[in-house]
Structures are given as C-alpha cells and as structure tokens.
Scaffold this motif. Structure first.
Motif, PDB file in Angstrom:
ATOM      1  N   MET A  42       0.846  -1.185   0.000  1.00 11.17           N
ATOM      2  CA  MET A  42       0.000   0.000   0.000  1.00 11.17           C
ATOM      3  C   MET A  42       0.882   1.235   0.000  1.00 11.17           C
ATOM      4  N   ARG A  43       0.535   2.201  -0.869  1.00 13.44           N
ATOM      5  CA  ARG A  43       1.361   3.388  -1.016  1.00 13.44           C
ATOM      6  C   ARG A  43       0.488   4.638  -0.919  1.00 13.44           C
ATOM      7  N   VAL A  44       1.155   5.792  -0.837  1.00 14.93           N
ATOM      8  CA  VAL A  44       0.461   7.074  -0.779  1.00 14.93           C
ATOM      9  C   VAL A  44       1.295   8.108  -1.531  1.00 14.93           C
ATOM     10  N   LEU A  45       0.616   9.044  -2.203  1.00 18.75           N
ATOM     11  CA  LEU A  45       1.317  10.081  -2.964  1.00 18.75           C
ATOM     12  C   LEU A  45       2.111  10.994  -2.043  1.00 18.75           C
ATOM     13  N   ILE A  46       3.311  11.376  -2.489  1.00 13.05           N
ATOM     14  CA  ILE A  46       4.104  12.361  -1.756  1.00 13.05           C
ATOM     15  C   ILE A  46       4.571  13.502  -2.660  1.00 13.05           C
ATOM     16  N   GLY A  47       4.393  13.370  -3.985  1.00 11.64           N
ATOM     17  CA  GLY A  47       4.819  14.441  -4.878  1.00 11.64           C
ATOM     18  C   GLY A  47       4.469  14.162  -6.325  1.00 11.64           C
ATOM     19  N   ILE A  48       4.222  15.233  -7.099  1.00 12.84           N
ATOM     20  CA  ILE A  48       3.915  15.118  -8.529  1.00 12.84           C
ATOM     21  C   ILE A  48       4.655  16.213  -9.269  1.00 12.84           C
ATOM     22  N   GLU A  49       5.374  15.836 -10.330  1.00  9.90           N
ATOM     23  CA  GLU A  49       6.130  16.784 -11.147  1.00  9.90           C
ATOM     24  C   GLU A  49       5.711  16.656 -12.606  1.00  9.90           C
ATOM     25  N   LEU A  50       5.624  17.790 -13.289  1.00 10.71           N
ATOM     26  CA  LEU A  50       5.323  17.821 -14.720  1.00 10.71           C
ATOM     27  C   LEU A  50       6.568  18.241 -15.481  1.00 10.71           C
ATOM     28  N   TRP A  51       6.944  17.447 -16.473  1.00  7.35           N
ATOM     29  CA  TRP A  51       8.125  17.722 -17.293  1.00  7.35           C
ATOM     30  C   TRP A  51       7.701  17.847 -18.751  1.00  7.35           C
ATOM     31  N   GLY A  52       8.461  18.651 -19.523  1.00  6.98           N
ATOM     32  CA  GLY A  52       8.208  18.830 -20.946  1.00  6.98           C
ATOM     33  C   GLY A  52       9.492  18.730 -21.749  1.00  6.98           C
ATOM     34  N   ILE A  53       9.355  18.615 -23.055  1.00 13.76           N
ATOM     35  CA  ILE A  53      10.507  18.497 -23.949  1.00 13.76           C
ATOM     36  C   ILE A  53      11.049  19.882 -24.264  1.00 13.76           C
ATOM     37  N   SER A  54      12.360  20.032 -24.227  1.00 12.53           N
ATOM     38  CA  SER A  54      13.001  21.322 -24.511  1.00 12.53           C
ATOM     39  C   SER A  54      12.753  21.746 -25.952  1.00 12.53           C
ATOM     40  N   SER A  55      13.011  23.017 -26.247  1.00  6.75           N
ATOM     41  CA  SER A  55      12.710  23.575 -27.577  1.00  6.75           C
ATOM     42  C   SER A  55      13.513  22.912 -28.687  1.00  6.75           C
ATOM     43  N   ASP A  56      14.693  22.331 -28.370  1.00  6.71           N
ATOM     44  CA  ASP A  56      15.469  21.634 -29.402  1.00  6.71           C
ATOM     45  C   ASP A  56      15.251  20.129 -29.381  1.00  6.71           C
ATOM     46  N   GLY A  57      14.385  19.652 -28.468  1.00 13.77           N
ATOM     47  CA  GLY A  57      14.031  18.242 -28.440  1.00 13.77           C
ATOM     48  C   GLY A  57      15.051  17.324 -27.819  1.00 13.77           C
TER      49      GLY A  57
END
Length: 398
Positions: free
Chosen positions: A285-300
């Motif tokens: 059994m687990r519980v959330l401790i953090g959420i991060e959103l990442w994206g691709i840089s402009s040069d990929g």
C-alpha cells in the motif's frame, strides 16, 4: 441514446417562461454550465427553450465558452460481470457524470477495450477479434478498421502514450496514429477514415531535411524510456514527416517509488511512499508524496521541469492505493491528468490540470460513479466532445 426528457406540463411551461425572462447574461451563464447531453434534453422541455438552445448564436457562444473555460470530459469503460459494459462520461465544469452509453445495445460489439476519444468518435480494441472498432456517436454507427500493417493486435499491445485519435467534430472523418518499433526502427502508422487505409512511415532523427520546432499542432507519441533517455516520435506541419526525438534526463528518473505518465510531449512523475503503521511498513500500500510535470526542450534534446504540485494540494488528493495508472492530454495550453488508483477493490480518480499561461494547478474532484467491484477497461480525456452539437431536428442524438 440519452434518457428521455420529462413530459411538459402546465407548471413546467410556466416555470420555463419565468426562466426565459431572466437577463440574457445570467441565462447564458446558467446554460453554459450544462453538459451537452443535458442541453439536448433541455430542448424537449418547451419550444421557446428549444429555439434558444438550437439557435446558431447560442451554439457559437457555447463553443466559445467551452474553449475559453477549458471544458473537458473524462471517459472510462466499466465492466460488470458477466457481460455488461458501460462507457461513462464525467463533465468537468458541471462536476457530474453526465454521459452513459450501454455497449450491449451496440450490435456485433464484443469484448471491448476503450482506447481513445476525439470529437464524436470513440475508439475501442477487441481482444477476441484482435482488431479496432470506431463508434460514431451522432449516427450510432460502428466501423471495423482494416488490420494495421503490423497485423492483428490484442489489447495488451496498445500503449496509451503511443497512440492518438484526431477527429473533426463537424465531419465523419478521423485519423488514428500510433507509434511502434518495427525491425528495431521507429515507425508511425496512420489510419485515415476517408480512405479506409493505413500508411506507414519510418521516423528519422532530426536533420536539415526533417527539422523540429515546438508547435501546438505537433503530435507526440511516446515509444520507450531507456535509462536516462526517452524515444518520442513527433509529427506535425513543420517536420516534413515523422522525426525521432531523444530527450534526456541528467539522472535516471526511474525507481520503485515513481510512476511515469506520458502524453502529448509531457511526462508526469508521480512519487509515492509505502504506508507505515507503527513499526510495520505496508509495502503493498502506497500514498502520494509528490507530482512533477516535465516537458521536452525547444530543441528536443532534454526533459525540462515545468512545474511541481504544491504540498497543500498533495495533501488534498492523496489516498492509500495498491495500484495506480494514469492518462494525460494537452489542449490549448492546458495539461490534464487523470490518475486512477485501486485500494481493496475500490477505484479512486484524481483529476488535475495545469494552465501553462497562468502557471496554476487545479484539482477537479471526481465523485464516485459506482465503480466498486467493477473491472475498468480503458480511460481517456477529451476536450472536443463539448464542441459537438445535435442538428436542429435532433436526429443525431436519438
């Protein structure tokens, strides 16, 4: 398709007349909050309401409001043994489950697994037949797609982050794209309903002939993640064919305490921890401790941190869970994420959205829709369903 509207009575007509006497700004504010199925039923209450809701000006304003308010839908397919299957839809502005489609009412439709939604189309995979089936809501018609160039595929072969359904809400046409490694090479497979044919093309690294630049019209399909590097196929107006991006992390982002969710060129990293009860640790059994959103840089070439969810919001949404999965989509600068978890047979849904322009996270509470004991068979997000509209006569939504 939808439950029949109530039969008008004299008291209903009087109430309707009073409702229509409200100031137009207030009237529109009330109606804009209604999901599309409710508007359809509202048209049958009285002729004045039908005239108002069916007018071209109201349609234009409703579509505009849906776009500006980032109106969106969450669809999931639930199964109740032995054979009952329902496609359920949750409308974020009204915070209600406002759509219910019993799949047993559709002929020649067995063992469905829900893959994607766009405009008036829903796409399913069949594990028994190992083929794809599209359902067009306005006409209630089914279309079995011809086998892809890779041949028959079971439901376990489809990965949500590597496929995309794209439809024009005003027509009966759609495109379905998916990415797959074939003979150790990255390929884009595309189906077009107007020609009922597939087309396959190899993705190549970015070069002068196949340039890459960020574009809202780009389609990103996630192929794989190996160590610190991802393989992401990108196709769009400026790429001159599919290109292969290899965004990297500075360190390995994987671990037993992390779940990765991919979609539309983004990556969500969900961090969790085992639940401790005194001196005993419940590893299952687990519980959330953090959420991060990442994206691709402009040069990929890199994964770049976009934003982290605040500790306060994590405290609001975290609940114990045994297993978790998710889906993510981006439309018009708004990233939407749904995390679906199960704890002792009970399902829980967490809907989060991130507005890039405002840099703001939002949590959309999703009420239970009676999912305890059900078998979940697919989930998807759609921001184009609210832009559909029945014809003035209403024949599409019978």
């Amino acid at each position: 398709m939808y439950p029949p509207p109530p039969t008008p009575t004299p008291s209903t007509s009087t109430s309707t007349l009073g409702f229509l006497l409200l100031p137009s700004e207030l009237l529109h504010e009330i109606l804009f909050r209604l999901p599309l199925p409710d508007l359809h039923r509202l048209r049958s209450v009285s002729r004045p309401l039908s005239s108002l809701v069916s007018s071209s000006e109201f349609r234009r304003l409703y579509h505009l409001n849906s776009s500006l308010s980032s109106s969106s839908w969450l669809f999931l397919l639930s199964r109740r043994p032995p054979r009952d299957s329902f496609l359920l839809g949750f409308h974020s502005p009204s915070s209600r489950w406002s759509f219910r489609l019993p799949l047993r009412s559709l002929p020649r439709f067995d063992d469905p697994y829900f893959l994607a939604s766009s405009g008036p189309f829903f796409l399913f995979a069949s594990n028994l037949r190992q083929d794809l089936v599209s359902f067009h809501l306005p006409s209630s018609s089914l279309l079995r797609l011809p086998p892809s160039p890779l041949g028959p595929r079971g439901t376990s072969s489809w990965r949500r982050a590597s496929l995309k359904l794209s439809a024009d809400p005003t027509s009966h046409r759609f495109r379905f794209l998916f990415a797959e490694m074939y003979n150790h090479l990255p390929y884009l497979f595309e189906y077009r309903s107007d020609t009922n044919t597939w087309h396959a093309s190899e993705a190549v690294p970015v070069n002068p002939d196949r340039p890459y630049s960020p574009d809202p019209l780009n389609v990103y399909l996630h192929l794989a993640h190996i160590s610190t590097e991802s393989l992401v196929l990108c196709t769009g107006p400026g790429t001159n064919g599919p290109v292969l991006l290899r965004p990297r992390f500075t360190e390995n982002p994987f671990g037993s305490d992390r779940l990765h969710v991919y979609g539309d060129g983004n990556m969500l990293i969900v961090k969790s921890a085992p639940i401790e009860e005194g001196s005993r640790v419940r590893t299952r059994m687990r519980v959330l401790i953090g959420i991060e959103l990442w994206g691709i840089s402009s040069d990929g070439t890199e994964w770049v941190l976009t934003s982290k969810i605040s500790t306060e919001m994590i405290e609001e949404v975290k609940k114990p869970y045994g297993v978790m999965m998710g889906c993510m989509a981006e439309e018009e600068g708004v990233v939407r994420v749904v995390l679906m978890s199960n704890c002792k047979g009970a399902w829980d849904l967490v809907w989060l959205s991130y507005n890039r322009a405002k840099g703001v996270w939002r949590w959309v509470p999703v009420p239970d829709c009676g999912t305890k004991g059900l078998n979940m068979a697919g989930i998807a997000l759609s921001s184009t369903f609210s832009r559909l509209w029945p014809s003035p006569a209403g024949e599409e939504f019978k």
